[in-house]
Write an enzyme that holds these catalytic residues in place. Structure first.
Site, PDB file in Angstrom:
ATOM      1  CE  LYS A  88      -3.768  -2.422   2.324  1.00 31.31           C
ATOM      2  NZ  LYS A  88      -4.476  -2.702   3.588  1.00 31.31           N
ATOM      3  CD  GLN A  99      -3.183  -4.203   6.794  1.00 30.44           C
ATOM      4  OE1 GLN A  99      -3.082  -3.244   6.049  1.00 30.44           O
ATOM      5  NE2 GLN A  99      -3.794  -5.322   6.435  1.00 30.44           N
ATOM      6  CG  ASP A 108      -9.354  -0.202   4.636  1.00 31.81           C
ATOM      7  OD1 ASP A 108      -9.127  -0.379   3.422  1.00 31.81           O
ATOM      8  OD2 ASP A 108      -8.532  -0.470   5.529  1.00 31.81           O
TER       9      ASP A 108
END
Ligand code: NAP
Length: 276
Positions: free
Chosen positions: A49, A93, A116
């Protein structure tokens, strides 16, 4: 006849080039990733990422916290990034270490920066923005897989993949069946699918005899085995299906490309709302 392999990598490169152009038009966009401890897989995802963001010209901040970080400490870091005007988009994460309440961390994210799409606020809308689910839909669109009226089966019902994929397929007018670990006679259901999306996290669980001839099969699974990275779909399915995504090189790269698109979306929204 062997299935057409759906090239998520090539599509992702195109999307990333488009994102890079948008970023140039914006000037500066900031993405912060937070990793607490983290196993090998999480480390790889963060690295990918970060690299993809940097390549697109996004100012990427890589926050690493030790495994021993407390929930309060993590929430403080999140609050700091929420308040940081240089950060347009933010992700923590998952999974976070045991002892930290994941739901609490997700709720602590500024919903405007939640790249997200996990924050429960506006869950309906955000759910559809979840990068992996969007990546699946982009691949289906790229290969012009007919969804209107199609029988679609999704194996897996997680919040992050299965549910949003099923909802997006339903929005595209497919007739959607969702399977999970309690589904009886899974093969009977999957054999009926014209479009089969598998996100169960079980290496090679979908064998060729579970797939109808001519189906389009999207393999979301990423499983680490002694033989390396494998999907949830047995590669032999390529002899039955008309289309199949490889692992690696299918959904994975598209997840990252869609994450970057979301970062641009966050930046746009924040500027439109006068927040940046
Ligand atoms: P998850 O939260 O563990 O969910 C797995 C789902 O599969 C659950 O709904 C579970 O059912 C169902 N399932 C498990 N075993 C099954 C079986 N034998 N038959 C039918 N259903 C079964 O996993 P996830 O986060 O959705 O991830 C799924 C896979 O996708 C993992 O391999 C993950 O690494 C991968 N992934 C890939 C990407 C990417 O970018 N390519 C992104 C995210 C995740 P229950 O609900 O009944 O437990």
């Amino acid at each position: 006849m062997a299935a057409t392999m759906m090239d998520g990598k090539a599509l992702a490169e195109r999307v990333r080039a488009e994102v890079a152009e948008e970023v140039r038009a914006f000037g500066e966009i900031g993405l912060a990733t937070v990793l607490v401890g983290g196993g090998a897989a999480s480390q790889v995802y963060i690295r990918l990422k970060q690299e993809a963001a940097a390549k697109a010209g996004i100012a990427a901040k890589d926050v690493r916290l030790p495994e021993t970080t407390s929930e309060a400490e993590l929430l403080e870091v999140v609050a700091g990034l929420n308040a940081d005007d240089a950060v347009d988009a933010l992700l923590v994460q998952l999974p976070v270490p045991k002892g930290i309440d994941e739901a609490k961390v997700i709720r602590a994210l500024d919903p405007d920066k939640d790249v997200d799409g996990l924050h429960p606020l506006n869950a309906g809308e955000l759910m559809l923005a979840r990068p992996t689910a969007r990546g699946v839909m982009e691949i289906l669109a790229e290969y012009r897989i007919e969804l209107d009226g199609a029988r679609a089966v999704v194996v897996g019902r997680s919040e992050i993949v299965g549910k949003p994929v099923a909802q997006l397929l339903e929005q595209a007018n497919a007739t959607v069946t969702i399977c999970h670990s309690h589904t009886r006679d899974l093969a009977r259901v999957t054999l009926d699918a014209e479009v089969l999306v598998v996100a169960a996290g079980r290496a090679a669980m979908i064998s060729p005899d579970m797939v109808a001839a001519g189906a389009a099969v999207i393999d979301v699974g990423i499983n680490r085995t002694d033989a390396g990275l494998v999907g949830d779909v047995d590669p032999g399915v390529a002899n039955v299906a008309a289309y199949l995504t490889p692992v690696p090189g299918g959904v994975g790269p598209m997840t990252i490309a869609c994450l970057l698109q979301n970062a641009v979306g966050c930046a746009r929204l924040r500027r439109e709302n006068g927040l940046a």
